[in-house]
Design a protein around this motif. Structure first.
Motif, PDB file in Angstrom:
ATOM      1  N   MET A  73      15.417  23.001 117.338  1.00  0.00           N
ATOM      2  CA  MET A  73      16.707  23.241 116.486  1.00  0.00           C
ATOM      3  C   MET A  73      17.656  22.095 116.617  1.00  0.00           C
ATOM      4  N   ALA A  74      17.578  21.236 117.637  1.00  0.00           N
ATOM      5  CA  ALA A  74      18.685  20.474 117.849  1.00  0.00           C
ATOM      6  C   ALA A  74      19.088  19.273 116.833  1.00  0.00           C
ATOM      7  N   ASP A  75      19.991  18.752 116.578  1.00  0.00           N
ATOM      8  CA  ASP A  75      20.016  17.573 115.654  1.00  0.00           C
ATOM      9  C   ASP A  75      19.753  16.383 116.503  1.00  0.00           C
ATOM     10  N   THR A  76      20.342  16.300 117.721  1.00  0.00           N
ATOM     11  CA  THR A  76      20.167  15.334 118.557  1.00  0.00           C
ATOM     12  C   THR A  76      19.740  15.935 119.936  1.00  0.00           C
ATOM     13  N   ALA A  77      18.930  14.892 120.837  1.00  0.00           N
ATOM     14  CA  ALA A  77      18.613  15.412 122.072  1.00  0.00           C
ATOM     15  C   ALA A  77      18.405  14.143 123.088  1.00  0.00           C
ATOM     16  N   THR A  78      18.996  14.180 124.242  1.00  0.00           N
ATOM     17  CA  THR A  78      18.868  13.399 125.338  1.00  0.00           C
ATOM     18  C   THR A  78      17.382  13.117 125.385  1.00  0.00           C
ATOM     19  N   ALA A  79      17.225  11.943 126.340  1.00  0.00           N
ATOM     20  CA  ALA A  79      15.971  11.325 126.467  1.00  0.00           C
ATOM     21  C   ALA A  79      15.153  12.426 127.428  1.00  0.00           C
ATOM     22  N   THR A  80      16.059  12.893 128.413  1.00  0.00           N
ATOM     23  CA  THR A  80      15.307  13.741 129.308  1.00  0.00           C
ATOM     24  C   THR A  80      14.862  14.918 128.598  1.00  0.00           C
ATOM     25  N   ALA A  81      15.479  15.730 127.743  1.00  0.00           N
ATOM     26  CA  ALA A  81      15.024  16.754 126.984  1.00  0.00           C
ATOM     27  C   ALA A  81      13.652  16.278 126.098  1.00  0.00           C
ATOM     28  N   ARG A  82      13.734  15.475 125.635  1.00  0.00           N
ATOM     29  CA  ARG A  82      12.582  14.759 124.886  1.00  0.00           C
ATOM     30  C   ARG A  82      11.296  14.665 125.655  1.00  0.00           C
ATOM     31  N   ILE A  83      11.531  14.040 126.850  1.00  0.00           N
ATOM     32  CA  ILE A  83      10.347  14.068 127.842  1.00  0.00           C
ATOM     33  C   ILE A  83       9.898  15.029 128.193  1.00  0.00           C
ATOM     34  N   CYS A  84      10.665  16.100 128.544  1.00  0.00           N
ATOM     35  CA  CYS A  84      10.577  17.537 128.909  1.00  0.00           C
ATOM     36  C   CYS A  84       9.743  18.159 127.894  1.00  0.00           C
ATOM     37  N   GLY A  85      10.083  17.901 126.604  1.00  0.00           N
ATOM     38  CA  GLY A  85       9.479  18.724 125.669  1.00  0.00           C
ATOM     39  C   GLY A  85      10.287  19.972 125.385  1.00  0.00           C
ATOM     40  N   SER A  86      11.464  20.088 125.899  1.00  0.00           N
ATOM     41  CA  SER A  86      12.107  21.471 126.073  1.00  0.00           C
ATOM     42  C   SER A  86      13.594  21.227 126.482  1.00  0.00           C
ATOM     43  N   ALA A  87      14.630  22.113 126.114  1.00  0.00           N
ATOM     44  CA  ALA A  87      15.881  22.068 126.352  1.00  0.00           C
ATOM     45  C   ALA A  87      16.333  23.476 127.221  1.00  0.00           C
ATOM     46  N   ASN A  88      17.276  23.402 128.214  1.00  0.00           N
ATOM     47  CA  ASN A  88      17.927  24.498 128.653  1.00  0.00           C
ATOM     48  C   ASN A  88      19.271  24.303 128.528  1.00  0.00           C
ATOM     49  N   LEU A  89      19.942  23.411 127.706  1.00  0.00           N
ATOM     50  CA  LEU A  89      21.376  23.238 127.387  1.00  0.00           C
ATOM     51  C   LEU A  89      21.439  22.963 126.201  1.00  0.00           C
ATOM     52  N   LEU A  90      22.064  23.820 125.181  1.00  0.00           N
ATOM     53  CA  LEU A  90      22.686  23.518 123.826  1.00  0.00           C
ATOM     54  C   LEU A  90      24.190  23.327 123.838  1.00  0.00           C
ATOM     55  N   LEU A  91      24.609  22.134 123.191  1.00  0.00           N
ATOM     56  CA  LEU A  91      26.108  22.003 122.946  1.00  0.00           C
ATOM     57  C   LEU A  91      26.454  21.894 121.513  1.00  0.00           C
ATOM     58  N   PHE A  92      27.362  22.636 121.002  1.00  0.00           N
ATOM     59  CA  PHE A  92      27.631  22.666 119.720  1.00  0.00           C
ATOM     60  C   PHE A  92      28.984  22.139 119.284  1.00  0.00           C
ATOM     61  N   VAL A  93      28.911  21.023 118.590  1.00  0.00           N
ATOM     62  CA  VAL A  93      30.247  20.285 118.404  1.00  0.00           C
ATOM     63  C   VAL A  93      30.239  20.197 116.722  1.00  0.00           C
ATOM     64  N   ASP A  94      31.291  20.493 116.169  1.00  0.00           N
ATOM     65  CA  ASP A  94      31.413  20.003 114.747  1.00  0.00           C
ATOM     66  C   ASP A  94      30.110  20.264 113.739  1.00  0.00           C
ATOM     67  N   GLY A  95      29.405  21.567 114.232  1.00  0.00           N
ATOM     68  CA  GLY A  95      28.391  21.988 113.435  1.00  0.00           C
ATOM     69  C   GLY A  95      27.150  21.304 113.843  1.00  0.00           C
TER      70      GLY A  95
END
Length: 265
Positions: A73-95
């Motif tokens: 669901m993220a618009d952008t992701a860190t390289a770490t999240a992409r490598i892991c294939g998952s995210a445990n932290l979402l930040l919401f900034v200006d939509g």
């Protein structure tokens, strides 16, 4: 205006993240809350994320079973999240939504805290399991310079993981050579600890129970062990920094968590 953050998962009532972040929030005097969110399914999780996109939330930690959906669901992701294939932290900034994974950071912080003499560089490390937790462990340990082997009951899943991340499938001698064995399974692994090196370190990524049968057996064998609570706190620190743009204060959150778990250090 009160800053709204929290952790989302199903189930999530057992999570210690609100206790940890709540203690830091109180110590810093922030006008903020860190709540539990338990959407019943993926659709409910997506609705929660849309609240964040509308500005009702600053950020969320995410736990099972929504980590893969969080990344999707993220618009952008860190390289770490992409490598892991998952995210445990979402930040919401200006939509917009940014995804990250702090699990690997937490794992390495736990090792540094409870096995300070361990150096995984150019050493064999075995990760037990091939799910999302295992992916985060493999990625972090490879980044630290370890030679990582994956041992999983279903070999095909292990092969899929190592093909993506560049690790190897554990062979017969992997456990004998390992300086570190990480249990990324949700159950006690069925391995023979007697074959391990005398200087090997055992880590269990779960913290309920804190003293797992795997770690009990490791201590009986005379090995250094690392628990999942140290990892939980280790991944919470960078999450707090990202959510509130400040360092966590000097609060003994492990003591608070142990009391909540009714465990002794």
């Amino acid at each position: 205006m009160t800053v709204a953050t929290g952790v989302a998962g199903q189930p999530v009532a057992h999570s210690l993240s609100p206790l940890i972040h709540g203690a830091w929030i109180r110590a810093t005097g922030l006008d903020a809350v860190y709540d539990r969110y338990d959407p019943p399914d993926v659709e409910g999780f997506r609705a929660l994320i849309e609240r964040g996109r509308r500005g009702e939330l600053r950020g969320l930690n995410v736990t099972a079973p929504f980590k893969a959906e969080a990344l999707a669901m993220a618009d952008t992701a860190t390289a770490t999240a992409r490598i892991c294939g998952s995210a445990n932290l979402l930040l919401f900034v200006d939509g917009r939504i940014t995804a990250d994974s702090t699990d690997g950071t937490g794992l390495m912080a736990a090792l540094a805290e409870q096995a300070p003499d361990l150096d995984v560089r150019n050493q064999t490390v075995v990760v037990l399991g091939a799910g999302g937790a295992a992916r985060a462990a493999v990625a972090a340990l490879m980044a630290a310079g370890a030679g990582v082997s994956v041992l999983n009951r279903t070999r095909a899943r292990a092969e899929g993981l190592v093909a993506e991340l560049g690790a190897t499938v554990a062979g017969p001698a992997a456990l004998e050579q390992a300086i570190l064995v990480v249990n990324a399974l949700s159950v006690a692994p069925d391995i023979d600890l007697s074959v391990l090196r005398d200087d090997a370190v055992l880590m269990d990524m779960t913290y309920r129970p804190l003293t797992t049968p795997f770690l009990v057996a490791g201590r009986a064998r005379g090995l250094t062990v690392v628990d999942g609570l140290a990892m939980l706190i280790g991944q919470a620190r960078p999450s707090f920094r990202a959510l509130f743009d400040m360092e966590p204060p000097a609060v003994d959150v492990r003591c608070l968590a142990l009391a909540a778990l009714d465990e002794v250090a």
